[in-house]
Design an enzyme around this catalytic site. Structure first.
Site, PDB file in Angstrom:
ATOM      1  N   THR A 128       0.820  -1.209   0.000  1.00 20.97           N
ATOM      2  CA  THR A 128       0.000   0.000   0.000  1.00 20.97           C
ATOM      3  C   THR A 128       0.858   1.265   0.000  1.00 20.97           C
ATOM      4  O   THR A 128       1.984   1.255   0.530  1.00 20.97           O
ATOM      5  CB  THR A 128      -0.896  -0.012   1.258  1.00 20.97           C
ATOM      6  OG1 THR A 128      -1.513   1.256   1.410  1.00 20.97           O
ATOM      7  CG2 THR A 128      -0.100  -0.297   2.530  1.00 20.97           C
ATOM      8  N   ASP A 129       0.284   2.348  -0.512  1.00 17.65           N
ATOM      9  CA  ASP A 129       0.991   3.643  -0.456  1.00 17.65           C
ATOM     10  C   ASP A 129       1.122   4.149   0.977  1.00 17.65           C
ATOM     11  O   ASP A 129       1.909   5.053   1.264  1.00 17.65           O
ATOM     12  CB  ASP A 129       0.283   4.692  -1.329  1.00 17.65           C
ATOM     13  CG  ASP A 129      -1.171   4.955  -0.935  1.00 17.65           C
ATOM     14  OD1 ASP A 129      -1.704   4.262  -0.058  1.00 17.65           O
ATOM     15  OD2 ASP A 129      -1.773   5.874  -1.542  1.00 17.65           O
ATOM     16  N   GLU A 130       0.339   3.564   1.904  1.00 17.88           N
ATOM     17  CA  GLU A 130       0.345   4.073   3.285  1.00 17.88           C
ATOM     18  C   GLU A 130       1.678   3.871   3.984  1.00 17.88           C
ATOM     19  O   GLU A 130       1.931   4.493   5.007  1.00 17.88           O
ATOM     20  CB  GLU A 130      -0.764   3.401   4.103  1.00 17.88           C
ATOM     21  CG  GLU A 130      -2.117   3.766   3.599  1.00 17.88           C
ATOM     22  CD  GLU A 130      -3.211   3.530   4.628  1.00 17.88           C
ATOM     23  OE1 GLU A 130      -2.908   3.395   5.820  1.00 17.88           O
ATOM     24  OE2 GLU A 130      -4.367   3.499   4.208  1.00 17.88           O
ATOM     25  N   TYR A 155      -1.865  -0.617  11.032  1.00 13.95           N
ATOM     26  CA  TYR A 155      -1.998  -1.280   9.713  1.00 13.95           C
ATOM     27  C   TYR A 155      -0.803  -0.938   8.827  1.00 13.95           C
ATOM     28  O   TYR A 155      -0.124  -1.815   8.300  1.00 13.95           O
ATOM     29  CB  TYR A 155      -3.307  -0.851   9.032  1.00 13.95           C
ATOM     30  CG  TYR A 155      -3.326  -1.123   7.543  1.00 13.95           C
ATOM     31  CD1 TYR A 155      -3.316  -2.426   7.052  1.00 13.95           C
ATOM     32  CD2 TYR A 155      -3.321  -0.072   6.610  1.00 13.95           C
ATOM     33  CE1 TYR A 155      -3.304  -2.678   5.675  1.00 13.95           C
ATOM     34  CE2 TYR A 155      -3.312  -0.318   5.249  1.00 13.95           C
ATOM     35  CZ  TYR A 155      -3.307  -1.621   4.786  1.00 13.95           C
ATOM     36  OH  TYR A 155      -3.291  -1.878   3.434  1.00 13.95           O
ATOM     37  N   LYS A 159       2.259  -3.355   7.338  1.00 17.92           N
ATOM     38  CA  LYS A 159       2.492  -3.510   5.889  1.00 17.92           C
ATOM     39  C   LYS A 159       3.936  -3.099   5.567  1.00 17.92           C
ATOM     40  O   LYS A 159       4.606  -3.739   4.753  1.00 17.92           O
ATOM     41  CB  LYS A 159       1.507  -2.663   5.078  1.00 17.92           C
ATOM     42  CG  LYS A 159       0.085  -3.160   5.063  1.00 17.92           C
ATOM     43  CD  LYS A 159      -0.082  -4.532   4.414  1.00 17.92           C
ATOM     44  CE  LYS A 159       0.163  -4.521   2.920  1.00 17.92           C
ATOM     45  NZ  LYS A 159      -0.162  -5.848   2.306  1.00 17.92           N
TER      46      LYS A 159
END
Ligand code: NAD
Ligand code: DAU
Length: 339
Positions: A128-130, A155, A159
């Site tokens: 994810t970009d997060e 989260y 990741k």
């Protein structure tokens, strides 16, 4: 450009979730010669119905946990590649209870990496970009593959941990692996806990949509089918050991998206409630996907957000039987969190 890799049989972890099941559908449609084994634990979000019509047509489902080493040793050897979508994926849940996030996202990815290493199987890790954290609203910059990792939520940090493990296994053990980091997806089969579908199904149920904080947080929306095509390009033509960002220049703030939904569903633009903010709420995501476009020639096919949103709303209107069973429990949980 490396030689293209055309797998005959792939394992798709998390293929009963939102992005994973859309990827399986995309592969069946675009590459019907490829056999797919879905490995999924069917947690509260995994739903057999997402791929039920494909089972038996070169798609099979194995219900199990990616943390189960023995299961991985049975499944992985007879496949050419693993496309790894499994994750605990919802930020609000990770803030309320991080434990399953550490287990599945970090420990689960470690177990999968070890299994791929034991059996010398190619891995594509979906992330994810997060992991890159947020940008300020007025920052002209966008995130690139060179941006530093700065995860905010439990989260995002689990990741980020999984990405770091993949990088280490690639460099140290020579595991044939690639990573992609994508921005916010929307489309069919997304769980009703996520922003767009929560609001659409709230309107369909006669509930008022709920907007966090000041509503100005920006997400970079991409249609899930464009995520699928990008993952396929990276799996088959990407350079081993590399990371590719996936995004479609879809930056919009939450209040704008919510008003788009309300207008498209024939409701007044202010027919929603403001609620408290998410702790640590990332302000803005914005992806620069130039590397993917330049190296692999990938382009999104669903760049018209209004059209994609209208089709998604229509899918939820027509498939109430699919989302209804999860709706009450989801809203009860949000009510406990005050969201
Ligand atoms: P999701 O929550 O809808 O689906 C996750 C799937 O994994 C479910 O089917 C669940 O049953 C399964 N699962 C969970 N724990 C498991 C375990 N221990 N063993 C086996 N199966 C397990 O998630 P999603 O939104 O489809 O996201 C899929 C992947 O894409 C994630 O890795 C996520 O980080 C990434 N991603 C998602 C988005 C997005 O907007 N949804 C954007 C970028 C990246
Ligand atoms: O950026 C990619 C990520 O996008 C993925 O890695 C995650 O798996 C996926 O869940 C998504 O994370 P977000 O936290 O951005 O998505 P979510 O749908 O939870 O929220 C989107 C935005 O909407 C966010 O700014 C919070 C806000 N929001 C969310 C809900 C559920 C609201 O204002 N109201 C809501 O009811």
């Amino acid at each position: 450009m490396p030689e293209a890799f055309f797998p005959e049989r792939i394992v798709v972890t998390g293929g009963c979730g939102f992005v994973g099941s859309n990827f399986v559908r995309w592969v069946v449609r675009e590459h019907p010669e490829v056999g797919v084994t879905v490995l999924d634990k069917l947690t509260y979000v995994g739903n057999r119905e997402n791929i039920a019509d494909l089972l038996g047509r070169r798609v099979e489902l194995l219900v199990g946990d990616i943390c189960d080493e023995e299961l991985l040793d049975r499944v992985i050897p007879c496949h050419d590649a693993v496309v790894h979508f499994v994750a605990e994926s919802h930020n609000d849940r990770s803030i309320a209870d991080p434990d399953p996030f550490v287990q599945t996202n970090a420990v689960g990815t470690y177990r999968l990496l070890e299994a791929c290493r034991r059996h010398d199987v190619r891995l594509h890790h979906v992330s994810t970009d997060e992991v890159y954290g947020d940008l300020a609203l007025d920052d002209p910059a966008r995130i690139t593959e060179e941006s530093p990792y700065r995860p905010s939520s439990p989260y995002a940090s689990t990741k980020a941990s999984s990405d770091m493990l993949v990088r280490a296994w690639s460099r140290t053990y020579g595991l044939r692996a690639t990573i992609s980091n994508c921005s916010n997806n929307y489309g069919p089969y997304q769980h009703v806990e996520k922003f767009i579908l929560r609001q659409v199904t709230n309107v369909l149920c006669g509930r008022r949509p709920r907007l966090y904080g000041d509503g100005r947080n920006v997400r970079d929306w991409i249609h899930v089918d464009d995520h699928s095509s990008a993952v396929w390009e990276i799996l088959t033509r990407g350079r081993l050991g590399e990371t590719y960002l996936i995004g479609a220049n879809g930056e919009r703030d939450n209040v704008t998206v919510l008003r788009d939904i309300l207008r498209a569903m024939g409701r007044p633009e202010d027919d929603f409630d403001w609620v408290r903010d998410r702790p640590g709420h990332d302000r803005r995501y914005a992806i620069d996907a130039s590397k993917l476009r330049r190296e692999l020639g990938w382009e999104p096919r669903h760049a018209d957000f209004a059209k994609g949103l209208a089709a998604t709303i229509e899918w939820y209107r027509r498939n109430e039987a699919w989302w209804r069973p999860a709706k009450e429990a989801t809203e009860a949980r949000y009510a406990e969190l005050g969201l």
